[in-house]
Design a protein around this motif. Structure first.
Motif, PDB file in Angstrom:
ATOM      1  N   CYS A   1      -3.508  10.891  -1.566  1.00 21.46           N
ATOM      2  CA  CYS A   1      -4.127   9.598  -1.889  1.00 21.46           C
ATOM      3  C   CYS A   1      -4.565   9.518  -3.363  1.00 21.46           C
ATOM      4  O   CYS A   1      -5.462  10.253  -3.794  1.00 21.46           O
TER       5      CYS A   1
ATOM      6  N   CYS B   1     -14.640   7.747   1.615  1.00 21.10           N
ATOM      7  CA  CYS B   1     -13.625   8.048   2.629  1.00 21.10           C
ATOM      8  C   CYS B   1     -14.160   7.836   4.051  1.00 21.10           C
ATOM      9  O   CYS B   1     -13.385   7.610   4.980  1.00 21.10           O
TER      10      CYS B   1
ATOM     11  N   LYS C   1      -8.413   8.702  -3.758  1.00 19.42           N
ATOM     12  CA  LYS C   1      -9.313   9.842  -3.571  1.00 19.42           C
ATOM     13  C   LYS C   1      -9.333  10.684  -4.854  1.00 19.42           C
ATOM     14  O   LYS C   1     -10.398  11.149  -5.296  1.00 19.42           O
TER      15      LYS C   1
ATOM     16  N   CYS D   1      -4.532  11.285   3.546  1.00 23.04           N
ATOM     17  CA  CYS D   1      -5.926  11.566   3.166  1.00 23.04           C
ATOM     18  C   CYS D   1      -6.124  13.034   2.798  1.00 23.04           C
ATOM     19  O   CYS D   1      -7.093  13.388   2.143  1.00 23.04           O
TER      20      CYS D   1
ATOM     21  N   CYS E   1     -13.551   4.049   4.482  1.00 20.84           N
ATOM     22  CA  CYS E   1     -12.260   3.518   4.008  1.00 20.84           C
ATOM     23  C   CYS E   1     -11.443   2.953   5.178  1.00 20.84           C
ATOM     24  O   CYS E   1     -11.235   3.645   6.178  1.00 20.84           O
TER      25      CYS E   1
HETATM   26  S1  SF4 Z   1      -9.703   6.821  -0.069  1.00 24.53           S
HETATM   27 FE1  SF4 Z   1      -9.141   6.239   2.015  1.00 24.53          FE
HETATM   28  S2  SF4 Z   1      -6.957   6.638   2.144  1.00 24.53           S
HETATM   29 FE2  SF4 Z   1      -7.718   7.748   0.358  1.00 24.53          FE
HETATM   30  S3  SF4 Z   1      -8.241   9.804   1.112  1.00 24.53           S
HETATM   31 FE3  SF4 Z   1     -10.093   8.580   1.235  1.00 24.53          FE
HETATM   32  S4  SF4 Z   1     -10.052   7.808   3.328  1.00 24.53           S
HETATM   33 FE4  SF4 Z   1      -7.988   8.475   2.875  1.00 24.53          FE
END
Ligand code: SF4
Length: 180
Positions: free
Chosen positions: A47, A163, A50, A43, A166
């Motif tokens: 990712c 996030c 993201k 994270c 998530c």
């Molecule tokens: S989308 Fe999910 S896995 Fe990706 S950075 Fe955000 S919290 Fe983390």
């Protein structure tokens, strides 16, 4: 640039749906990194989703996110939804392999909303089977559904709001809490 991986994933589905199996990498690498490093490095900068959602940092409505979006209940509900989705994927694939149900070779958003059109398949692999194709469509569907959900949240509020709810982060936090 990581956002390109997200975009390529969905484009590759139009080349051949079996590329949807790359979803297993997205589902496992964050936790492998977590267990090895004991930190949520995924994270913090690895990712692709993201990176993709950050494309909306300057093109969102900027609405104030409602409190319930951050609530423990919502975080838990989103995780439960994904667990149910995974269960359906596994269960339906077993049923297809046993010949109990016909394969679903369509994209379904959020488990139930089936898209009426077929996506183009530019190439075919010799090892394709009904069961593997069904599983590939289910993986593509869950990836597309979660990306759409994240996109809606990013466009309405701001990218980082996704996030908060998530499931990867929720599970990572639980792991880190238990192992601390
Ligand atoms: S989308 Fe999910 S896995 Fe990706 S950075 Fe955000 S919290 Fe983390």
């Amino acid at each position: 640039m990581l956002f390109l991986l997200t975009l390529f994933y969905f484009i590759l589905g139009f080349v051949n749906i079996y590329f949807a199996y790359l979803a297993f990498l997205c589902m496992t690498i964050p936790f492998i990194v977590l267990v090895i490093k004991k930190k949520n490095l995924w994270c913090k900068g690895l990712c692709p989703r993201k990176s993709y959602l950050n494309l909306f940092r300057n093109i969102n409505l900027g609405l104030k996110a409602p409190k319930w979006l951050y609530s423990k209940q919502t975080i838990s509900n989103v995780l439960t939804y994904f667990c149910i989705n995974i269960f359906f994927i596994v269960f339906s694939t077993i049923m297809v392999s046993n010949g109990r149900i016909a394969p679903i070779e369509k994209i379904r958003l959020f488990i139930v909303f089936q898209l009426p059109w077929d996506i183009p398949q530019l190439i075919q692999f010799s090892f394709q089977s009904e069961t593997l194709t069904h599983l590939a469509f289910r993986l593509y569907s869950i990836m597309l559904s979660s990306t759409l959900l994240g996109t809606i949240v990013a466009v309405l509020f701001k990218p980082s709001n996704w996030c908060v709810i998530c499931p990867v982060k929720t599970l990572s936090n639980r792991y880190l809490f238990k192992s601390s």
